[in-house]
Design a protein around this motif. Structure first.
Motif, PDB file in Angstrom:
ATOM      1  N   LEU A  12       0.868  -0.903   0.096  1.00 20.82           N
ATOM      2  CA  LEU A  12      -0.132   0.130   0.174  1.00 20.82           C
ATOM      3  C   LEU A  12       0.672   1.500  -0.482  1.00 20.82           C
ATOM      4  CD1 LEU A  12      -2.924   0.955   0.307  1.00 20.82           C
ATOM      5  CD2 LEU A  12      -1.787   1.176   2.764  1.00 20.82           C
ATOM      6  N   ARG A  13       1.963   1.500   1.677  1.00 19.14           N
ATOM      7  CA  ARG A  13       2.846   2.429   1.232  1.00 19.14           C
ATOM      8  C   ARG A  13       3.728   2.682  -0.118  1.00 19.14           C
ATOM      9  NH1 ARG A  13       3.016   0.051   5.498  1.00 19.14           N
ATOM     10  NH2 ARG A  13       4.548  -0.293   5.119  1.00 19.14           N
ATOM     11  N   LEU A  14       4.498   0.878  -0.755  1.00 14.14           N
ATOM     12  CA  LEU A  14       4.350   1.456  -2.091  1.00 14.14           C
ATOM     13  C   LEU A  14       4.574   1.803  -2.883  1.00 14.14           C
ATOM     14  CD1 LEU A  14       7.078  -2.275  -0.941  1.00 14.14           C
ATOM     15  CD2 LEU A  14       7.905   0.294  -1.140  1.00 14.14           C
ATOM     16  N   ALA A  15       2.810   2.132  -3.314  1.00 14.85           N
ATOM     17  CA  ALA A  15       1.850   1.963  -4.388  1.00 14.85           C
ATOM     18  C   ALA A  15       2.709   3.265  -4.364  1.00 14.85           C
ATOM     19  CB  ALA A  15       1.131   1.446  -4.265  1.00 14.85           C
ATOM     20  N   GLU A  16       3.014   4.500  -3.157  1.00 16.34           N
ATOM     21  CA  GLU A  16       2.258   5.638  -3.915  1.00 16.34           C
ATOM     22  C   GLU A  16       3.791   6.195  -2.638  1.00 16.34           C
ATOM     23  OE1 GLU A  16      -0.281   7.562  -4.168  1.00 16.34           O
ATOM     24  OE2 GLU A  16      -1.038   5.423  -3.875  1.00 16.34           O
ATOM     25  N   ALA A  17       4.758   5.088  -3.041  1.00 13.83           N
ATOM     26  CA  ALA A  17       6.123   6.076  -2.106  1.00 13.83           C
ATOM     27  C   ALA A  17       7.069   6.964  -3.071  1.00 13.83           C
ATOM     28  CB  ALA A  17       7.297   4.964  -1.511  1.00 13.83           C
ATOM     29  N   ASP A  18       7.743   7.775  -3.337  1.00 13.80           N
ATOM     30  CA  ASP A  18       8.491   8.605  -4.242  1.00 13.80           C
ATOM     31  C   ASP A  18      10.072   8.079  -3.844  1.00 13.80           C
ATOM     32  OD1 ASP A  18       6.433   9.959  -5.675  1.00 13.80           O
ATOM     33  OD2 ASP A  18       6.344  11.412  -4.053  1.00 13.80           O
ATOM     34  N   PHE A  19      10.094   8.266  -2.912  1.00 17.48           N
ATOM     35  CA  PHE A  19      11.213   8.007  -2.225  1.00 17.48           C
ATOM     36  C   PHE A  19      10.780   6.492  -1.218  1.00 17.48           C
ATOM     37  CE2 PHE A  19      11.586  12.265  -3.561  1.00 17.48           C
ATOM     38  CZ  PHE A  19      13.011  12.542  -4.339  1.00 17.48           C
ATOM     39  N   ILE A  20      12.087   5.412  -1.254  1.00 21.90           N
ATOM     40  CA  ILE A  20      11.977   4.511   0.064  1.00 21.90           C
ATOM     41  C   ILE A  20      13.827   4.512   0.691  1.00 21.90           C
ATOM     42  CG2 ILE A  20      11.851   2.105  -0.062  1.00 21.90           C
ATOM     43  CD1 ILE A  20       9.720   2.078  -2.835  1.00 21.90           C
ATOM     44  N   ILE A  21      13.340   4.794   1.507  1.00 20.07           N
ATOM     45  CA  ILE A  21      14.620   4.551   2.643  1.00 20.07           C
ATOM     46  C   ILE A  21      14.495   4.004   3.806  1.00 20.07           C
ATOM     47  CG2 ILE A  21      16.049   5.899   4.189  1.00 20.07           C
ATOM     48  CD1 ILE A  21      14.615   8.541   3.536  1.00 20.07           C
ATOM     49  N   TRP A  22      15.585   2.702   3.308  1.00 19.74           N
ATOM     50  CA  TRP A  22      15.388   1.137   3.916  1.00 19.74           C
ATOM     51  C   TRP A  22      17.268   1.716   4.473  1.00 19.74           C
ATOM     52  CZ3 TRP A  22      15.362  -4.398   0.547  1.00 19.74           C
ATOM     53  CH2 TRP A  22      15.180  -5.386   1.444  1.00 19.74           C
ATOM     54  N   LEU A  23      16.846   1.494   6.010  1.00 14.28           N
ATOM     55  CA  LEU A  23      17.914   1.029   6.499  1.00 14.28           C
ATOM     56  C   LEU A  23      18.172   0.307   7.230  1.00 14.28           C
ATOM     57  CD1 LEU A  23      16.431   3.933   9.126  1.00 14.28           C
ATOM     58  CD2 LEU A  23      17.919   4.575   7.257  1.00 14.28           C
ATOM     59  N   LYS A  24      19.719  -0.554   7.046  1.00 20.28           N
ATOM     60  CA  LYS A  24      19.778  -1.561   7.236  1.00 20.28           C
ATOM     61  C   LYS A  24      21.157  -1.731   8.130  1.00 20.28           C
ATOM     62  CE  LYS A  24      19.003  -3.792   3.231  1.00 20.28           C
ATOM     63  NZ  LYS A  24      20.082  -4.728   1.522  1.00 20.28           N
ATOM     64  N   VAL A  25      21.039  -2.117   9.161  1.00 21.19           N
ATOM     65  CA  VAL A  25      22.161  -2.351  10.089  1.00 21.19           C
ATOM     66  C   VAL A  25      21.997  -3.773  11.051  1.00 21.19           C
ATOM     67  CG1 VAL A  25      21.877   0.124  10.857  1.00 21.19           C
ATOM     68  CG2 VAL A  25      20.314  -2.267  12.109  1.00 21.19           C
ATOM     69  N   GLY A  26      23.377  -4.465  11.065  1.00 24.37           N
ATOM     70  CA  GLY A  26      23.187  -6.122  11.521  1.00 24.37           C
ATOM     71  C   GLY A  26      22.374  -6.378  12.237  1.00 24.37           C
ATOM     72  N   ARG A  27      22.407  -7.602  12.694  1.00 23.78           N
ATOM     73  CA  ARG A  27      21.354  -8.098  13.326  1.00 23.78           C
ATOM     74  C   ARG A  27      22.008  -7.764  14.899  1.00 23.78           C
ATOM     75  NH1 ARG A  27      19.012 -13.303  11.332  1.00 23.78           N
ATOM     76  NH2 ARG A  27      20.393 -13.124   9.124  1.00 23.78           N
ATOM     77  N   LEU A  28      23.201  -7.766  15.537  1.00 19.54           N
ATOM     78  CA  LEU A  28      23.672  -7.327  16.928  1.00 19.54           C
ATOM     79  C   LEU A  28      23.070  -5.994  17.386  1.00 19.54           C
ATOM     80  CD1 LEU A  28      26.938  -9.774  17.731  1.00 19.54           C
ATOM     81  CD2 LEU A  28      24.124 -10.444  17.530  1.00 19.54           C
ATOM     82  N   THR A  29      23.845  -5.547  16.209  1.00 17.09           N
ATOM     83  CA  THR A  29      22.894  -3.919  16.391  1.00 17.09           C
ATOM     84  C   THR A  29      21.253  -4.168  16.975  1.00 17.09           C
ATOM     85  OG1 THR A  29      25.640  -3.298  15.148  1.00 17.09           O
ATOM     86  CG2 THR A  29      23.452  -1.154  15.029  1.00 17.09           C
ATOM     87  N   ALA A  30      20.836  -4.432  16.013  1.00 19.00           N
ATOM     88  CA  ALA A  30      19.430  -4.513  15.726  1.00 19.00           C
ATOM     89  C   ALA A  30      18.937  -4.618  17.335  1.00 19.00           C
ATOM     90  CB  ALA A  30      18.732  -4.678  15.159  1.00 19.00           C
ATOM     91  N   LEU A  31      19.338  -5.608  17.316  1.00 21.28           N
ATOM     92  CA  LEU A  31      19.284  -6.352  19.093  1.00 21.28           C
ATOM     93  C   LEU A  31      19.749  -5.037  20.452  1.00 21.28           C
ATOM     94  CD1 LEU A  31      19.681 -10.203  19.275  1.00 21.28           C
ATOM     95  CD2 LEU A  31      17.595  -9.014  19.254  1.00 21.28           C
ATOM     96  N   TRP A  32      20.776  -4.966  19.701  1.00 19.86           N
ATOM     97  CA  TRP A  32      21.423  -3.907  21.145  1.00 19.86           C
ATOM     98  C   TRP A  32      20.250  -2.393  21.081  1.00 19.86           C
ATOM     99  CZ3 TRP A  32      23.253  -3.140  25.648  1.00 19.86           C
ATOM    100  CH2 TRP A  32      23.740  -1.864  25.629  1.00 19.86           C
TER     101      TRP A  32
END
Length: 179
Positions: A76-96
């Motif tokens: 639903l959101r992708l269909a309307e988005a002009d800019f998709i910002i995808w934040l990628k961090v490592g698993r351990l960083t995300a957990l912490w």
């Protein structure tokens, strides 16, 4: 001036809410935190319908920022988005980061202003299941949806560092001035 629709996605603890707030402060576009919506519900089937409808209504505005994953409503959101910002961090960083924000929120409810006032976290089995979800976060389904959107000429920005987040904010400001 043309529209600017921005979505921010990524694993829990990747910094979506923080980045969305910073972009909002600089660009003054309406901001929707999906956690704020979802965690104000009873998590029922009816709540899922309401959740989708609230997003549709929000997206009727000229400019907006929406942050959050919620895979079921991502198309639903992708269909309307002009800019998709995808934040990628490592698993351990995300957990912490998730554990750190949970502890902070436990002692200071104002530390997560995007969360509804009635939301509470308990360090119980459900929380451990959530941590398992964060650790095993699989980007493959999201990757497929984003690739389809990329082919339709949306801008997809993959961000992996704080420096890249800072550069991104400046880039968006320049784009806003040009529109």
């Amino acid at each position: 001036m043309s529209k600017m629709h921005i979505i921010i996605i990524g694993n829990c603890g990747s910094g979506k809410s923080t980045l969305a707030k910073k972009i909002n402060q600089k660009m003054n576009y309406p901001l929707l935190h999906l956690d704020s919506l979802w965690h104000s519900t009873d998590y029922s089937a009816a709540a899922k319908g309401w959740f989708s409808e609230q997003q549709r209504r929000f997206m009727q505005q000229k400019n907006w920022i929406i942050e959050g994953n919620y895979y079921d409503t991502l198309p639903l959101r992708l269909a309307e988005a002009d800019f998709i910002i995808w934040l990628k961090v490592g698993r351990l960083t995300a957990l912490w980061r998730v554990i750190k924000r949970s502890l902070k929120f436990h002692y200071d409810k104002k530390s997560r202003t995007e969360m509804p006032s009635q939301f509470s976290e308990h360090f119980n089995r459900e929380y451990w299941d959530f941590l398992r979800f964060v650790y095993s976060y699989d980007e493959r389904q999201t990757e497929q949806l984003v690739q389809e959107k990329r082919q339709k000429h949306s801008v997809v920005l993959i961000v992996k560092s704080q420096r890249a987040k800072d550069q991104l904010q400046e880039r968006l400001l320049r784009l806003k001035r040009l529109r």
